[in-house]
Design a protein around this motif. Structure first.
Motif, short mmCIF file in Angstrom:
data_model
loop_
_atom_site.label_atom_id
_atom_site.label_comp_id
_atom_site.label_asym_id
_atom_site.label_seq_id
_atom_site.Cartn_x
_atom_site.Cartn_y
_atom_site.Cartn_z
N ILE A 179 34.02 -15.60 34.29
CA ILE A 179 34.06 -15.63 35.75
C ILE A 179 32.76 -15.03 36.28
O ILE A 179 32.12 -14.21 35.61
CB ILE A 179 35.29 -14.89 36.32
CG1 ILE A 179 35.31 -13.42 35.88
CG2 ILE A 179 36.58 -15.60 35.94
CD1 ILE A 179 36.38 -12.58 36.56
N ASN A 180 32.37 -15.44 37.47
CA ASN A 180 31.17 -14.92 38.12
C ASN A 180 31.56 -13.83 39.11
O ASN A 180 32.45 -14.04 39.94
CB ASN A 180 30.44 -16.04 38.85
CG ASN A 180 29.96 -17.11 37.91
OD1 ASN A 180 29.16 -16.85 37.02
ND2 ASN A 180 30.48 -18.32 38.06
N ILE A 181 30.89 -12.68 39.01
CA ILE A 181 31.15 -11.56 39.92
C ILE A 181 29.82 -10.97 40.34
O ILE A 181 28.76 -11.34 39.82
CB ILE A 181 32.03 -10.48 39.26
CG1 ILE A 181 31.31 -9.86 38.06
CG2 ILE A 181 33.38 -11.02 38.85
CD1 ILE A 181 31.71 -8.43 37.79
N GLU A 182 29.88 -10.02 41.26
CA GLU A 182 28.70 -9.26 41.68
C GLU A 182 29.04 -7.78 41.69
O GLU A 182 30.17 -7.40 41.95
CB GLU A 182 28.25 -9.67 43.08
CG GLU A 182 27.74 -11.08 43.19
CD GLU A 182 27.34 -11.44 44.60
OE1 GLU A 182 26.35 -12.15 44.75
OE2 GLU A 182 28.03 -11.01 45.56
N ILE A 183 28.02 -6.97 41.42
CA ILE A 183 28.12 -5.52 41.52
C ILE A 183 27.16 -5.10 42.63
O ILE A 183 25.99 -5.48 42.60
CB ILE A 183 27.72 -4.81 40.20
CG1 ILE A 183 28.52 -5.33 39.01
CG2 ILE A 183 27.84 -3.30 40.35
CD1 ILE A 183 29.97 -4.95 38.98
N ALA A 184 27.64 -4.33 43.61
CA ALA A 184 26.81 -3.92 44.74
C ALA A 184 26.83 -2.40 44.89
O ALA A 184 27.87 -1.77 44.71
CB ALA A 184 27.33 -4.57 46.03
N TYR A 185 25.65 -1.87 45.25
CA TYR A 185 25.52 -0.43 45.50
C TYR A 185 24.46 -0.27 46.59
O TYR A 185 23.33 -0.71 46.42
CB TYR A 185 25.10 0.30 44.22
CG TYR A 185 24.95 1.80 44.37
CD1 TYR A 185 26.02 2.59 44.78
CD2 TYR A 185 23.75 2.43 44.08
CE1 TYR A 185 25.90 3.96 44.90
CE2 TYR A 185 23.62 3.81 44.20
CZ TYR A 185 24.69 4.56 44.61
OH TYR A 185 24.57 5.93 44.73
N ALA A 186 24.84 0.31 47.72
CA ALA A 186 23.92 0.45 48.84
C ALA A 186 23.37 1.86 48.92
O ALA A 186 24.10 2.83 48.81
CB ALA A 186 24.62 0.09 50.14
N LEU A 187 22.07 1.93 49.13
CA LEU A 187 21.38 3.19 49.35
C LEU A 187 20.89 3.19 50.80
O LEU A 187 20.89 2.14 51.44
CB LEU A 187 20.21 3.33 48.37
CG LEU A 187 20.66 3.39 46.90
CD1 LEU A 187 19.50 3.06 45.97
CD2 LEU A 187 21.21 4.76 46.61
N PRO A 188 20.45 4.33 51.31
CA PRO A 188 20.02 4.35 52.72
C PRO A 188 18.89 3.35 53.04
O PRO A 188 18.87 2.78 54.11
CB PRO A 188 19.53 5.79 52.93
CG PRO A 188 20.24 6.58 51.90
CD PRO A 188 20.42 5.66 50.71
N ASP A 189 17.98 3.14 52.12
CA ASP A 189 16.83 2.29 52.42
C ASP A 189 16.81 0.94 51.69
O ASP A 189 15.96 0.11 51.98
CB ASP A 189 15.54 3.05 52.14
CG ASP A 189 15.49 3.62 50.73
OD1 ASP A 189 16.52 3.57 50.04
OD2 ASP A 189 14.43 4.11 50.33
N HIS A 190 17.70 0.72 50.75
CA HIS A 190 17.78 -0.57 50.07
C HIS A 190 19.12 -0.69 49.34
O HIS A 190 19.89 0.25 49.34
CB HIS A 190 16.60 -0.76 49.09
CG HIS A 190 16.63 0.17 47.92
ND1 HIS A 190 16.27 1.49 47.99
CD2 HIS A 190 16.98 -0.03 46.63
CE1 HIS A 190 16.40 2.05 46.81
NE2 HIS A 190 16.83 1.16 45.96
N TYR A 191 19.36 -1.84 48.78
CA TYR A 191 20.62 -2.00 48.05
C TYR A 191 20.39 -2.73 46.73
O TYR A 191 19.39 -3.41 46.54
CB TYR A 191 21.68 -2.73 48.90
CG TYR A 191 21.36 -4.17 49.19
CD1 TYR A 191 21.83 -5.19 48.36
CD2 TYR A 191 20.59 -4.53 50.28
CE1 TYR A 191 21.53 -6.51 48.61
CE2 TYR A 191 20.29 -5.85 50.55
CZ TYR A 191 20.76 -6.83 49.71
OH TYR A 191 20.46 -8.14 49.96
#
Length: 104
Positions: free
Chosen positions: A4-16
């Protein structure tokens, strides 16, 4: 076994960080995070502390992923939103009282 296709996301104050990857169907959230390599790239992430979600809905590390899921790793809040609102309201009230005193 199906992939399966998934994404992992992590946001920082100035970029992600956003990484797409394929995992086996029935993969747990924690396993996908480990496979993504994000923990090596961002050493401040602690899966015992950081909250995790899928499309903004809280999830557990043991939940199973589905096709198209985006696993989001949230940073801890720096300030309590309720406390910030309380402080802002008090400052606005003080300002309003100050302005009333000037108009007399």
């Amino acid at each position: 076994m199906n992939q399966i296709n998934i994404e992992i996301a992590y946001a920082l104050p100035d970029h992600y960080y956003l990484k797409s990857l394929q995992v086996a169907e029935g993969t747990m959230v924690q396993t996908a995070i480990l496979q993504s390599g994000i923990l090596q790239q961002f050493t401040d992430i602690d899966l015992r502390q950081n909250k995790i979600g899928i499309f903004s809905r809280p999830t557990k590390l043991t939940d199973l992923l589905k096709e198209g899921d985006r696993v989001e790793i949230y940073r801890p809040l720096l300030a309590d939103p309720k406390e910030i609102r309380r402080k802002r309201a008090a400052e606005q009230a003080a300002q309003a009282n100050k302005e009333k005193g000037v108009q007399k």
